[in-house]
Design a protein around this motif. Sequence first.
Motif, PDB file in Angstrom:
ATOM      1  N   UNK A   4      26.417  30.758 -18.122  1.00 48.05           N
ATOM      2  CA  UNK A   4      26.737  30.249 -19.658  1.00 48.05           C
ATOM      3  C   UNK A   4      26.185  29.518 -20.333  1.00 48.05           C
ATOM      4  N   UNK A   5      25.623  30.178 -21.684  1.00 45.85           N
ATOM      5  CA  UNK A   5      24.351  28.930 -22.657  1.00 45.85           C
ATOM      6  C   UNK A   5      24.985  28.268 -23.417  1.00 45.85           C
ATOM      7  N   UNK A  44      34.483  31.528 -22.692  1.00 42.33           N
ATOM      8  CA  UNK A  44      33.993  33.786 -22.127  1.00 42.33           C
ATOM      9  C   UNK A  44      33.153  33.687 -23.101  1.00 42.33           C
ATOM     10  N   UNK A  45      33.162  34.823 -23.405  1.00 39.80           N
ATOM     11  CA  UNK A  45      32.260  34.964 -23.647  1.00 39.80           C
ATOM     12  C   UNK A  45      31.714  36.693 -23.838  1.00 39.80           C
ATOM     13  N   UNK A  57      32.486  41.571 -21.141  1.00 38.79           N
ATOM     14  CA  UNK A  57      33.384  40.058 -20.722  1.00 38.79           C
ATOM     15  C   UNK A  57      32.779  39.795 -19.835  1.00 38.79           C
ATOM     16  N   UNK A  58      32.606  37.908 -20.647  1.00 38.60           N
ATOM     17  CA  UNK A  58      32.392  37.037 -19.173  1.00 38.60           C
ATOM     18  C   UNK A  58      33.527  35.870 -19.176  1.00 38.60           C
ATOM     19  N   UNK A  59      33.466  35.573 -18.242  1.00 36.25           N
ATOM     20  CA  UNK A  59      34.256  34.212 -18.011  1.00 36.25           C
ATOM     21  C   UNK A  59      33.452  32.854 -17.163  1.00 36.25           C
ATOM     22  N   UNK A  60      33.065  32.244 -17.301  1.00 37.24           N
ATOM     23  CA  UNK A  60      32.402  31.634 -16.794  1.00 37.24           C
ATOM     24  C   UNK A  60      33.200  29.784 -15.995  1.00 37.24           C
ATOM     25  N   UNK A  61      32.754  28.977 -15.167  1.00 35.87           N
ATOM     26  CA  UNK A  61      33.509  28.123 -14.984  1.00 35.87           C
ATOM     27  C   UNK A  61      33.395  26.529 -15.756  1.00 35.87           C
TER      28      UNK A  61
END
Length: 189
Positions: A4-5, A44-45, A57-61
């Motif tokens: 995640x940025x 979320x991205x 779509x991406x989900x990050x810890x």
Amino acid sequence: MRKFDLKAYNKNKKSNNNYCRYIKIDDNGTTIETYLIENKDSYQETVTYLNTPIKKRYMYDKSTLNVVKEVVSFYDCIIGFRREYDEDGTLITEINNDAPYKFSWQDLVQKMKKEYDIDLMDKLDQIKNDNSVSSVSRNPQVMQYNIRIPCKFIPHGIAEERFEIDATTGEIISHIKNKEKTYPNANRD
């Protein structure tokens, strides 16, 4: 491994909001809209390739910033591989969402362009040609694609043009069309 940025998120979010949005042009000249949101345990991205129906779509810890889920969509269809990772970024699950469909979403794009001159991949072209697609979905229970295109208002007419296409053979199951439109290439090989 994708992370995640957090720097871009903090730079682009406004005041106390838990989300932000920004647009950039990638190295290939493609315009991309990125939407980032902070949840309780994750970020979320959503990456949208403007003028196309493709979204990633991406989900990050939240603690490690490592990606934990990723999916790609074409309109309302989840396509390609859905992947899930643990907090350390190790792949846990990979599901090929395209596997059940012998007639792929790429085949659908080609068929609609060739037979109906509807470019499912170019939203600007759809607007110019009055074929603005509102939704494309696929149903694995009945193995079919459904396409919806709103029509101009016609008194006592059809509110939307609809296509139902067999996701195994690519054959048209049903087509409820706008009386004003003609498709000279329909049903030709």
